[in-house]
Scaffold this active site. Sequence first.
Site, short mmCIF file in Angstrom:
data_model
loop_
_atom_site.label_atom_id
_atom_site.label_comp_id
_atom_site.label_asym_id
_atom_site.label_seq_id
_atom_site.Cartn_x
_atom_site.Cartn_y
_atom_site.Cartn_z
N SER A 92 0.82 -1.21 0.00
CA SER A 92 0.00 0.00 0.00
C SER A 92 0.86 1.26 0.00
O SER A 92 1.84 1.37 0.73
CB SER A 92 -0.89 0.00 1.24
OG SER A 92 -1.54 1.25 1.34
N SER A 145 -0.61 4.14 0.79
CA SER A 145 -1.31 5.09 1.66
C SER A 145 -0.51 5.51 2.89
O SER A 145 -0.51 6.69 3.23
CB SER A 145 -2.67 4.51 2.07
OG SER A 145 -3.48 4.40 0.93
N THR A 181 -9.89 -1.08 1.54
CA THR A 181 -9.61 -1.48 0.16
C THR A 181 -10.00 -2.93 -0.03
O THR A 181 -10.61 -3.55 0.84
CB THR A 181 -8.15 -1.09 -0.22
OG1 THR A 181 -7.96 -1.38 -1.60
CG2 THR A 181 -7.10 -1.83 0.59
N LYS A 212 -14.65 -3.40 0.49
CA LYS A 212 -15.35 -2.12 0.27
C LYS A 212 -16.88 -2.21 0.31
O LYS A 212 -17.54 -1.22 0.61
CB LYS A 212 -14.94 -1.54 -1.09
CG LYS A 212 -13.54 -0.97 -1.11
CD LYS A 212 -13.27 -0.41 -2.50
CE LYS A 212 -12.04 0.44 -2.51
NZ LYS A 212 -11.92 1.22 -3.74
N ASP A 214 -13.71 8.11 -4.12
CA ASP A 214 -13.25 7.88 -5.50
C ASP A 214 -13.90 8.86 -6.48
O ASP A 214 -13.25 9.32 -7.42
CB ASP A 214 -13.57 6.45 -5.95
CG ASP A 214 -12.67 5.43 -5.26
OD1 ASP A 214 -11.54 5.77 -4.90
OD2 ASP A 214 -13.11 4.27 -5.11
N GLY A 227 -16.68 -2.39 -13.80
CA GLY A 227 -16.32 -3.09 -12.56
C GLY A 227 -16.31 -2.11 -11.38
O GLY A 227 -16.93 -1.04 -11.44
N VAL A 244 -21.63 -6.73 -21.88
CA VAL A 244 -22.55 -5.61 -22.14
C VAL A 244 -23.61 -5.45 -21.03
O VAL A 244 -23.93 -4.33 -20.63
CB VAL A 244 -23.22 -5.79 -23.52
CG1 VAL A 244 -24.10 -4.60 -23.84
CG2 VAL A 244 -22.16 -5.94 -24.59
N LYS A 253 -23.40 -5.77 -17.98
CA LYS A 253 -22.90 -5.05 -16.80
C LYS A 253 -22.91 -3.54 -17.04
O LYS A 253 -23.19 -2.76 -16.14
CB LYS A 253 -21.47 -5.50 -16.46
CG LYS A 253 -21.41 -6.89 -15.88
CD LYS A 253 -20.01 -7.17 -15.36
CE LYS A 253 -19.81 -8.62 -15.02
NZ LYS A 253 -18.40 -8.95 -14.80
N LEU A 289 -7.13 4.93 -15.27
CA LEU A 289 -7.13 4.61 -13.83
C LEU A 289 -6.04 3.61 -13.46
O LEU A 289 -5.64 3.52 -12.30
CB LEU A 289 -8.50 4.05 -13.42
CG LEU A 289 -9.45 5.04 -12.73
CD1 LEU A 289 -9.66 6.28 -13.56
CD2 LEU A 289 -10.78 4.40 -12.44
N GLY A 300 -3.20 7.16 -13.31
CA GLY A 300 -3.88 6.54 -12.18
C GLY A 300 -3.33 6.97 -10.82
O GLY A 300 -4.05 6.95 -9.83
#
Length: 293
Positions: free
Chosen positions: A20, A22, A67, A71, A106, A132, A156, A158, A223, A246
């Site tokens: 990570s 962070s 994360t 989530k 986000d 996603g 499609v 989704k 991203l 990203g």
Amino acid sequence: MHVTGKTRVCAVIGDPIEHSLSPCIHNAAFKHLGLDYIYVAFRVRRGMLRGAIEGMRSLGIHGLNVTMPHKIEVIQYLDRLDEYASMVRSVNTILNRDGLIGYNTDGVGALRSLRIHIKDLGDAKVIILGAGGASRSISFSIAQEAGELVILNRTVWKAKELAERISKATGKNVKWGGIDKIEDEIEDANIIINATSVGMHPRSSESPVSVDLLRKDLIVFDLVYNPLETKLLKEAKYVGAKTIDGLTMLVNQGAASFEIWTGEKAPFNIMMEAALKHLMKSRNEPGKVNFKV
Ligand code: NAP
């Protein structure tokens, strides 16, 4: 860093978590502003999340980033959700103040990243590739701001399901289709966002958009952050388009979490610099090429 009995603790929870970025981003920001906070990472395995959130309450942990893979599951253990998290049904930030409040930063992270190149999205046509988790967490905020939003996905149904959810929640009409519709849609688009995993390590020689479709007047936002400069971004730069990577998104969503916990404006440049330094260092250590929020 001088840790005392009054130091406020923030952390990221997820699995895996050891790469990570962070901790380095947030600790640099706390230090820069002289705030008495510390940020650590906890590996929380599937099945251990309820206990981790109860631990946050009983230990008085001030803030968490959440994360993969927690989530969505985390929502049931919280007391309240802010408006965006409840729309998206996914939480990446928790504030412990009069109960546990879940946020999702986000959406604001994506908008802040786009504003580097475009202040007002009101007249912009935006295409988001992918349906996603990453697409879902940013596309509601983009629908709220953009003139037009189109979601294209390999699977499609989704894209259809996500577009319909967004339309219902925001009142905006969102177009959807298969990823093969990109040729038709890109002609009059202003912004294209890759929220698929195409181009991500180890398949970094792939791009979700053929270079022939890219133009100088497009803003191209990827991203994917591993590698930092994806094939899509390289080709976009080559044709003279404006690009956003990203890592910019990752630091912007972190900056928004930082502001929720501290009430202070996040020092974006300090956080970005810390992230880049950390990545440069990691590159020289075997097995550390990967990194996560
Ligand atoms: P996810 O939930 O697994 O979704 C993956 C998406 O990519 C789906 O839309 C999937 O389409 C599409 N996809 C995968 N392989 C494809 C292929 N060969 N051709 C076309 N489409 C393909 O993953 P995610 O969490 O959304 O993450 C997506 C990417 O965003 C990852 O690279 C992740 O690291 C990055 N990310 C970045 C940030 C940031 O802060 N910068 C934050 C979150 C995620 P199907 O539905 O058809 O399978």
